[in-house]
Motif scaffolding. Structure first.
Motif, PDB file in Angstrom:
ATOM      1  N   ALA A  21       0.821  -1.213   0.000  1.00 39.30           N
ATOM      2  CA  ALA A  21       0.000   0.000   0.000  1.00 39.30           C
ATOM      3  C   ALA A  21       0.855   1.262   0.000  1.00 39.30           C
ATOM      4  N   GLN A  22       2.075   1.159   0.487  1.00 34.84           N
ATOM      5  CA  GLN A  22       2.955   2.332   0.585  1.00 34.84           C
ATOM      6  C   GLN A  22       3.770   2.560  -0.689  1.00 34.84           C
TER       7      GLN A  22
ATOM      8  N   SER B  50      -1.026  -1.243  -5.469  1.00 34.51           N
ATOM      9  CA  SER B  50      -0.846  -0.459  -4.237  1.00 34.51           C
ATOM     10  C   SER B  50      -2.096   0.338  -3.923  1.00 34.51           C
TER      11      SER B  50
ATOM     12  N   ILE C  96      -4.804  -1.963  -2.538  1.00 34.78           N
ATOM     13  CA  ILE C  96      -4.499  -2.353  -1.152  1.00 34.78           C
ATOM     14  C   ILE C  96      -4.664  -1.153  -0.214  1.00 34.78           C
ATOM     15  N   GLY C  97      -4.180   0.000  -0.621  1.00 34.78           N
ATOM     16  CA  GLY C  97      -4.320   1.193   0.211  1.00 34.78           C
ATOM     17  C   GLY C  97      -5.777   1.513   0.501  1.00 34.78           C
ATOM     18  N   ARG C  98      -6.616   1.478  -0.528  1.00 37.57           N
ATOM     19  CA  ARG C  98      -8.045   1.761  -0.333  1.00 37.57           C
ATOM     20  C   ARG C  98      -8.727   0.660   0.484  1.00 37.57           C
TER      21      ARG C  98
ATOM     22  N   CYS D  62      -5.651 -10.260   1.498  1.00 34.09           N
ATOM     23  CA  CYS D  62      -6.819  -9.432   1.829  1.00 34.09           C
ATOM     24  C   CYS D  62      -7.897 -10.264   2.517  1.00 34.09           C
TER      25      CYS D  62
ATOM     26  N   TRP E 268      -1.549   5.389   8.712  1.00 32.51           N
ATOM     27  CA  TRP E 268      -2.854   5.431   8.051  1.00 32.51           C
ATOM     28  C   TRP E 268      -3.188   6.844   7.575  1.00 32.51           C
TER      29      TRP E 268
ATOM     30  N   LEU F  86      -1.573   6.954   4.299  1.00 27.86           N
ATOM     31  CA  LEU F  86      -2.389   6.241   3.331  1.00 27.86           C
ATOM     32  C   LEU F  86      -3.565   7.097   2.869  1.00 27.86           C
TER      33      LEU F  86
ATOM     34  N   TRP G 148      -4.162   7.727  -0.974  1.00 26.05           N
ATOM     35  CA  TRP G 148      -5.178   6.894  -1.632  1.00 26.05           C
ATOM     36  C   TRP G 148      -6.618   7.307  -1.412  1.00 26.05           C
TER      37      TRP G 148
END
Length: 112
Positions: A38-39, A45, A48-50, A79, A104, A107, A111
């Motif tokens: 996510a990063q 990414s 995953i971030g969302r 997930c 977070w 993130l 995102w």
């Protein structure tokens, strides 16, 4: 139509409680693998971030489940493991990491 008895319900509950340590272990390990994805800055990414933001605060960050189709099999499985972990949360997803609040927030900036 199957009528579930009280004994059936208790048996299911006890079975779930017996499986809970393995669910927690697999979920935390998957979460640790997902965060670095996510990063990064790839199409996966963003998904995953969302996804992680949706678990963190679903009303503020709704997540379209069809986005999971964009993931490779390993990320998809991770997930699902995190969803199983978060099904009966012992703690919020961001609290599994030192400085989780700050992570977070990053993130969210990228995102959300």
């Amino acid at each position: 139509m199957h009528n579930k008895t009280l004994k059936d319900s208790f048996d299911e509950l006890f079975q779930y409680q017996a499986e809970r340590p393995a669910i927690r272990k697999a979920g935390v390990e998957a979460l640790v693998r997902l965060l670095p994805v996510a990063q990064r800055d790839t199409g996966q990414s963003g998904v995953i971030g969302r996804f992680l933001l949706g678990l963190y605060n679903g009303p503020a960050h709704p997540f379209d489940l069809t986005e999971l189709r964009r993931l490779d099999a390993g990320l998809f499985d991770d997930c699902i493991a995190v969803l199983r972990l978060d099904n009966s949360p012992e703690q919020e997803v961001h609290t599994y990491f030192p400085d989780g609040d700050e992570i977070w927030q990053d993130l969210r900036r990228v995102w959300a």
